[in-house]
Design a protein around this motif. Structure first.
Motif, PDB file in Angstrom:
ATOM      1  N   GLY A 185      -0.243   3.570   3.463  1.00 52.11           N
ATOM      2  CA  GLY A 185      -0.022   4.296   2.197  1.00 52.11           C
ATOM      3  C   GLY A 185       0.433   3.205   0.809  1.00 52.11           C
ATOM      4  O   GLY A 185      -0.137   3.374  -0.151  1.00 52.11           O
ATOM      5  N   VAL A 186       1.349   2.527   1.180  1.00 57.09           N
ATOM      6  CA  VAL A 186       1.804   1.657   0.306  1.00 57.09           C
ATOM      7  C   VAL A 186       0.627   0.758  -0.258  1.00 57.09           C
ATOM      8  O   VAL A 186       0.402   0.379  -1.342  1.00 57.09           O
ATOM      9  N   ALA A 187       0.086   0.265   0.639  1.00 56.14           N
ATOM     10  CA  ALA A 187      -1.134  -0.709   0.488  1.00 56.14           C
ATOM     11  C   ALA A 187      -2.094  -0.261  -0.113  1.00 56.14           C
ATOM     12  O   ALA A 187      -2.822  -0.889  -1.391  1.00 56.14           O
ATOM     13  N   GLU A 188      -2.657   1.107   0.009  1.00 56.40           N
ATOM     14  CA  GLU A 188      -3.495   1.660  -0.669  1.00 56.40           C
ATOM     15  C   GLU A 188      -3.298   2.233  -2.339  1.00 56.40           C
ATOM     16  O   GLU A 188      -4.069   2.133  -3.131  1.00 56.40           O
ATOM     17  N   ALA A 189      -1.909   2.462  -2.031  1.00 56.90           N
ATOM     18  CA  ALA A 189      -1.436   2.808  -3.595  1.00 56.90           C
ATOM     19  C   ALA A 189      -1.141   1.659  -4.540  1.00 56.90           C
ATOM     20  O   ALA A 189      -1.411   1.921  -5.843  1.00 56.90           O
ATOM     21  N   GLY A 190      -0.839   0.839  -3.916  1.00 49.86           N
ATOM     22  CA  GLY A 190      -0.310  -0.528  -4.776  1.00 49.86           C
ATOM     23  C   GLY A 190       0.911  -0.477  -5.307  1.00 49.86           C
ATOM     24  O   GLY A 190       1.333  -1.528  -6.094  1.00 49.86           O
ATOM     25  N   SER A 191       1.788   0.443  -5.148  1.00 46.88           N
ATOM     26  CA  SER A 191       2.997   0.500  -5.489  1.00 46.88           C
ATOM     27  C   SER A 191       3.586   1.710  -4.670  1.00 46.88           C
ATOM     28  O   SER A 191       3.391   2.607  -4.044  1.00 46.88           O
ATOM     29  N   LEU A 192       5.105   0.957  -4.519  1.00 42.85           N
ATOM     30  CA  LEU A 192       6.313   2.143  -3.740  1.00 42.85           C
ATOM     31  C   LEU A 192       6.192   3.475  -4.458  1.00 42.85           C
ATOM     32  O   LEU A 192       6.335   4.578  -3.656  1.00 42.85           O
ATOM     33  N   PHE A 233       4.576  12.188  -0.006  1.00 35.62           N
ATOM     34  CA  PHE A 233       5.613  13.200  -0.082  1.00 35.62           C
ATOM     35  C   PHE A 233       6.925  12.816   0.687  1.00 35.62           C
ATOM     36  O   PHE A 233       7.422  13.484   1.477  1.00 35.62           O
ATOM     37  N   VAL A 234       7.388  11.457   0.317  1.00 32.88           N
ATOM     38  CA  VAL A 234       8.691  11.061   0.397  1.00 32.88           C
ATOM     39  C   VAL A 234       9.399  10.449  -0.396  1.00 32.88           C
ATOM     40  O   VAL A 234       8.609   9.985  -1.322  1.00 32.88           O
ATOM     41  N   SER A 235      10.546  10.484  -0.448  1.00 33.69           N
ATOM     42  CA  SER A 235      11.306   9.853  -1.620  1.00 33.69           C
ATOM     43  C   SER A 235      11.159   8.418  -1.563  1.00 33.69           C
ATOM     44  O   SER A 235      10.834   7.658  -0.439  1.00 33.69           O
ATOM     45  N   GLN A 236      11.179   7.712  -2.727  1.00 37.70           N
ATOM     46  CA  GLN A 236      10.931   6.317  -2.598  1.00 37.70           C
ATOM     47  C   GLN A 236      12.068   5.397  -2.021  1.00 37.70           C
ATOM     48  O   GLN A 236      11.678   4.367  -1.246  1.00 37.70           O
ATOM     49  N   PRO A 237      13.326   5.766  -1.976  1.00 37.02           N
ATOM     50  CA  PRO A 237      14.338   5.036  -1.388  1.00 37.02           C
ATOM     51  C   PRO A 237      14.155   5.078   0.253  1.00 37.02           C
ATOM     52  O   PRO A 237      14.077   4.173   0.795  1.00 37.02           O
TER      53      PRO A 237
END
Length: 312
Positions: free
Chosen positions: A11-18, A26-30
């Motif tokens: 998911g991070v790779a596809e979005a390009g940012s945390l 649907f998860v908190s960034q921390p």
């Protein structure tokens, strides 16, 4: 490492940012950051370079993500196959054949989508074999030639798969309709020597010719691309060509392998001792009893290709 961590990394790779990934997952960034960090610690290398503008994959991270996507896809397929949604599954993996697509369309129209989950996958030969071996597809459509027969049959045997004969066909040159050679009744390798050979499957050419012929006619210097759509685009834009085991069907004048923008021209044999003949067939798990929908699909293919007795 958990499947959830793998899902987060993808998911991070596809979005390009945390930040963007946390919203989509649907998860908190921390929590997301901590999960990815723990996974990297377990792997022993960084998957991502963090920057003020987002994240970029490291070289090794890119390799990991590619394999992780494949693994997660298998997990999803497994869950879909055995989920209790009351639906049966019918899926086909095939080389790029118009008749296989046309037959699949007929099956989808004939059987209720409320009762079946359908999947149609166009892949290289190795992918077709893998899908059937892993149970992702009930059937696989491919061909055997003098050059690939031994290796394909060996691979099928090692994966407990069997090949079922459908028909035979010959090698064809695949050109855009505006290609300078598009009006020829047949073509030789010598006549093609001034044009670009384009392929997305470098191994497939070994199914058509021996290593000596490939080297002699420069076919080992092909322009390689990542997918079928790019291959077709370059064939058109560069007056290029590729080779197909030319299977004609009733759809050949519509959107098939010889659709209105492209033509199939018979390839001349190099000499009388060499024949570019292919055996088209389908693969299943060894000893597996085919269900009704699979049998009907094969019957539709037989009708489209006018089997028995059909040859190209």
């Amino acid at each position: 490492m958990t499947l959830q961590q793998i899902r987060y990394i993808i998911g991070v790779a596809e979005a390009g940012s945390l930040n963007k990934a946390s919203e989509k997952l649907f998860v908190s960034q921390p929590s997301l950051t901590s999960s990815v960090h723990d996974a990297e610690g377990e792997l022993g290398f960084q998957v991502f370079h963090r920057t003020s503008r987002g994240v970029n994959t490291t070289e090794r991270g890119a390799d990991f993500i590619r394999d992780a996507k494949e693994l997660y896809k298998h997990y999803e397929d497994l869950m879909n196959k055995y989920s209790a949604n009351g639906k049966k599954a019918f899926s086909v993996s095939t080389l790029y054949y118009a008749f296989a697509r046309s037959a699949f369309v007929e099956i989808v129209k004939q059987f209720s989508r409320a009762s079946y989950d359908f999947a149609f996958r166009e892949k290289k030969a190795a992918g077709v074999i893998a899908d059937v071996a892993l149970g992702k597809s009930q059937l696989g459509i491919l061909y055997l030639s003098d050059s690939n027969r031994d290796s394909i049959l060996k691979t099928l045997k090692s994966n407990n798969l069997e090949f079922h004969h459908l028909t035979e066909c010959n090698a064809f040159v695949y050109l855009h309709k505006n290609h300078p050679l598009a009006k020829r009744e047949s073509l030789s390798l010598q006549e093609l020597s001034d044009y670009h050979f384009i392929t997305f499957d470098t191994d497939d050419i070994k199914s058509f010719f021996s290593e000596q012929v490939i080297s002699q006619y420069g076919l080992d210097k092909a322009i390689t691309v990542a997918d079928r759509a790019t291959e077709l685009n370059l064939i058109e834009q560069l007056n290029g060509y590729t080779f197909l085991s030319g299977i004609y069907g009733e759809e050949s004048n519509s959107e098939g392998e010889s659709g209105e923008n492209f033509v199939l021209i018979p390839l001349k044999n190099l000499d009388e001792k060499i024949s570019h003949c292919f055996e088209l067939g389908y693969i299943t798990k060894n000893g597996q009893r085919m269900n009704d929908i699979s049998l009907i699909y094969i019957d539709v293919i037989r009708r489209i290709l006018h089997i028995a007795g059909f040859t190209c």
